[in-house]
Motif scaffolding. Structure first.
Motif, PDB file in Angstrom:
ATOM      1  N   ILE A  44       0.838  -1.199   0.000  1.00  0.00           N
ATOM      2  CA  ILE A  44       0.000   0.000   0.000  1.00  0.00           C
ATOM      3  C   ILE A  44       0.876   1.254   0.000  1.00  0.00           C
ATOM      4  CG2 ILE A  44      -1.603   1.348   1.419  1.00  0.00           C
ATOM      5  CD1 ILE A  44      -2.961  -1.300   2.154  1.00  0.00           C
ATOM      6  N   VAL A  45       1.931   1.228   0.793  1.00  0.00           N
ATOM      7  CA  VAL A  45       2.863   2.362   0.816  1.00  0.00           C
ATOM      8  C   VAL A  45       3.527   2.533  -0.547  1.00  0.00           C
ATOM      9  CG1 VAL A  45       5.032   3.210   1.783  1.00  0.00           C
ATOM     10  CG2 VAL A  45       3.293   2.236   3.298  1.00  0.00           C
ATOM     11  N   ARG A  46       3.922   1.426  -1.154  1.00  0.00           N
ATOM     12  CA  ARG A  46       4.584   1.496  -2.459  1.00  0.00           C
ATOM     13  C   ARG A  46       3.640   1.979  -3.555  1.00  0.00           C
ATOM     14  NH1 ARG A  46       6.700  -2.995  -2.135  1.00  0.00           N
ATOM     15  NH2 ARG A  46       5.326  -4.286  -3.416  1.00  0.00           N
ATOM     16  N   LEU A  47       2.370   1.547  -3.509  1.00  0.00           N
ATOM     17  CA  LEU A  47       1.386   2.018  -4.484  1.00  0.00           C
ATOM     18  C   LEU A  47       1.244   3.534  -4.436  1.00  0.00           C
ATOM     19  CD1 LEU A  47      -1.677  -0.453  -4.392  1.00  0.00           C
ATOM     20  CD2 LEU A  47      -0.244   0.095  -6.359  1.00  0.00           C
ATOM     21  N   LYS A  48       1.200   4.082  -3.242  1.00  0.00           N
ATOM     22  CA  LYS A  48       1.045   5.531  -3.099  1.00  0.00           C
ATOM     23  C   LYS A  48       2.281   6.263  -3.589  1.00  0.00           C
ATOM     24  CE  LYS A  48      -0.189   9.124   0.224  1.00  0.00           C
ATOM     25  NZ  LYS A  48      -0.594   9.412   1.635  1.00  0.00           N
ATOM     26  N   LYS A  49       3.454   5.731  -3.246  1.00  0.00           N
ATOM     27  CA  LYS A  49       4.710   6.385  -3.599  1.00  0.00           C
ATOM     28  C   LYS A  49       5.001   6.309  -5.089  1.00  0.00           C
ATOM     29  CE  LYS A  49       9.668   6.297  -2.525  1.00  0.00           C
ATOM     30  NZ  LYS A  49      10.734   5.650  -1.703  1.00  0.00           N
ATOM     31  N   GLU A  50       4.797   5.140  -5.699  1.00  0.00           N
ATOM     32  CA  GLU A  50       5.206   4.924  -7.078  1.00  0.00           C
ATOM     33  C   GLU A  50       4.112   5.223  -8.101  1.00  0.00           C
ATOM     34  OE1 GLU A  50       6.695   0.953  -7.349  1.00  0.00           O
ATOM     35  OE2 GLU A  50       8.340   1.298  -5.931  1.00  0.00           O
ATOM     36  N   LYS A  51       2.830   5.039  -7.715  1.00  0.00           N
ATOM     37  CA  LYS A  51       1.754   5.197  -8.688  1.00  0.00           C
ATOM     38  C   LYS A  51       0.726   6.241  -8.282  1.00  0.00           C
ATOM     39  CE  LYS A  51       2.212   0.468 -10.414  1.00  0.00           C
ATOM     40  NZ  LYS A  51       1.507  -0.806 -10.758  1.00  0.00           N
ATOM     41  N   GLY A  52       0.888   6.822  -7.117  1.00  0.00           N
ATOM     42  CA  GLY A  52      -0.051   7.836  -6.673  1.00  0.00           C
ATOM     43  C   GLY A  52      -1.412   7.290  -6.296  1.00  0.00           C
ATOM     44  N   VAL A  53      -1.483   6.001  -6.027  1.00  0.00           N
ATOM     45  CA  VAL A  53      -2.736   5.352  -5.642  1.00  0.00           C
ATOM     46  C   VAL A  53      -2.736   5.181  -4.128  1.00  0.00           C
ATOM     47  CG1 VAL A  53      -4.130   3.263  -5.807  1.00  0.00           C
ATOM     48  CG2 VAL A  53      -2.920   4.138  -7.825  1.00  0.00           C
ATOM     49  N   ASP A  54      -3.691   5.809  -3.461  1.00  0.00           N
ATOM     50  CA  ASP A  54      -3.739   5.762  -2.001  1.00  0.00           C
ATOM     51  C   ASP A  54      -4.885   4.861  -1.542  1.00  0.00           C
ATOM     52  OD1 ASP A  54      -3.542   6.128   0.679  1.00  0.00           O
ATOM     53  OD2 ASP A  54      -3.956   8.286   0.673  1.00  0.00           O
ATOM     54  N   LEU A  55      -4.532   3.657  -1.095  1.00  0.00           N
ATOM     55  CA  LEU A  55      -5.528   2.719  -0.573  1.00  0.00           C
ATOM     56  C   LEU A  55      -5.451   2.605   0.945  1.00  0.00           C
ATOM     57  CD1 LEU A  55      -5.276  -0.247  -3.145  1.00  0.00           C
ATOM     58  CD2 LEU A  55      -6.967   1.599  -3.095  1.00  0.00           C
ATOM     59  N   SER A  56      -4.740   3.529   1.569  1.00  0.00           N
ATOM     60  CA  SER A  56      -4.515   3.419   3.007  1.00  0.00           C
ATOM     61  C   SER A  56      -5.802   3.529   3.813  1.00  0.00           C
ATOM     62  CB  SER A  56      -3.507   4.479   3.472  1.00  0.00           C
ATOM     63  OG  SER A  56      -3.951   5.779   3.130  1.00  0.00           O
ATOM     64  N   HIS A  57      -6.787   4.247   3.289  1.00  0.00           N
ATOM     65  CA  HIS A  57      -8.063   4.384   3.991  1.00  0.00           C
ATOM     66  C   HIS A  57      -9.216   3.816   3.168  1.00  0.00           C
ATOM     67  CE1 HIS A  57      -6.072   6.825   6.995  1.00  0.00           C
ATOM     68  NE2 HIS A  57      -5.581   7.588   6.038  1.00  0.00           N
ATOM     69  N   HIS A  58      -8.893   2.990   2.211  1.00  0.00           N
ATOM     70  CA  HIS A  58      -9.916   2.438   1.326  1.00  0.00           C
ATOM     71  C   HIS A  58     -10.820   1.466   2.086  1.00  0.00           C
ATOM     72  CE1 HIS A  58     -11.802   1.053  -2.334  1.00  0.00           C
ATOM     73  NE2 HIS A  58     -11.407  -0.195  -2.118  1.00  0.00           N
ATOM     74  N   ARG A  59     -12.111   1.495   1.753  1.00  0.00           N
ATOM     75  CA  ARG A  59     -13.071   0.571   2.328  1.00  0.00           C
ATOM     76  C   ARG A  59     -13.768  -0.194   1.205  1.00  0.00           C
ATOM     77  NH1 ARG A  59     -10.436   0.761   5.838  1.00  0.00           N
ATOM     78  NH2 ARG A  59     -10.712   1.523   7.967  1.00  0.00           N
TER      79      ARG A  59
END
Length: 252
Positions: A44-59
């Motif tokens: 999840i951290v890598r997705l946000k950093k590398e692709k700009g996809v933030d699933l950290s609070h996804h439901r």
């Protein structure tokens, strides 16, 4: 015979040996779960950093569909199915609105089982599948479980449904499955198909090009053996196309 070579029936030349019950996870199950949770967080951290996809609070409502056709016998007996479910539970613990992994098994029919949770995951396959007579038998039809999950998750919930669909063989109902997938594409339901073993999975590979859908709501990945993937690789494969679908459906 390899782990995913299917179940070889007794030829009659050797004495019959009753099947060995699937091993249950104990302390090893806790280690597997913790490692998978850590792997998901790293991804999840890598997705946000590398692709700009933030699933950290996804439901999302997370569910898994497990093939229980006859060819899956060795996977159930060896404990491989138990390990797969344990490694998938972190997705539900992270994303699901109630922290449960909803479970379905199918052959030519679909059955919804009790959800998998932190309280029952360690011996889930033995207690909820094998002991309740949902062990491997029959053929492989995808459409019943697609139709069942459409009925369940098309209920007006604000959360999308993310389904992981694990199978070791080609289905015998392609036309009916095409129709069900087209129907599902109108709703907030995404299916991540995972082909295990050595089949070519021509049908599942072709689903990405299925016409007549509101949006492409399926993805496919072939995994010969789950045990060969570390947790970072596993979640990279499972979440590769899901963020694109969320964007296409305008889901935050």
């Amino acid at each position: 015979m390899g782990l995913f070579d299917g179940f070889r029936k007794n030829s009659g030349s050797m004495p019959y040996t009753p099947p060995t019950p699937a091993p249950t996870a104990s302390s090893n199950g806790k280690v597997t779960l913790k490692k998978a949770q850590d792997g998901l967080e790293r991804h999840i951290v890598r997705l946000k950093k590398e692709k700009g996809v933030d699933l950290s609070h996804h439901r999302a409502r997370v569910f898994v569909v497990i093939d229980r056709s006859g060819s899956m016998s060795q996977l159930y007996r060896s404990g491989a199915v138990q390990e797969v479910l344990t490694r998938l539970l972190p997705l539900a613990l992270k994303f699901d609105d109630n922290g449960e992994l909803e479970v379905y098994v199918f052959n030519n029919r679909c059955t919804q089982l009790a959800p998998m949770t932190l309280e029952n995951y360690e011996s889930y396959v033995q207690d909820e599948i094998l002991a309740k007579h949902y062990g491997p038998s029959g053929g492989t039809s995808y459409s019943p479980v697609v139709e069942e999950t459409i009925d369940i998750y098309n209920d007006g919930s604000p959360y999308p449904a993310f389904g992981i669909f694990i199978t070791d063989g080609e289905n015998d109902d392609r036309r009916a499955t095409d129709s069900a997938i087209r129907k599902s594409s109108k709703y907030k339901i995404f299916y991540q198909f995972v082909g295990i073993g050595y089949e070519s999975f021509q049908y599942l590979r072709a689903l990405d090009d299925l016409d007549g859908r509101s949006v492409d709501n399926t993805a496919f990945v072939k995994v010969t053996d789950f045990a060969q993937l570390d947790d970072d690789q596993l979640f990279d494969k499972l979440l590769e196309q899901y963020p694109q679908w969320l964007q296409a459906m305008h889901i935050q």
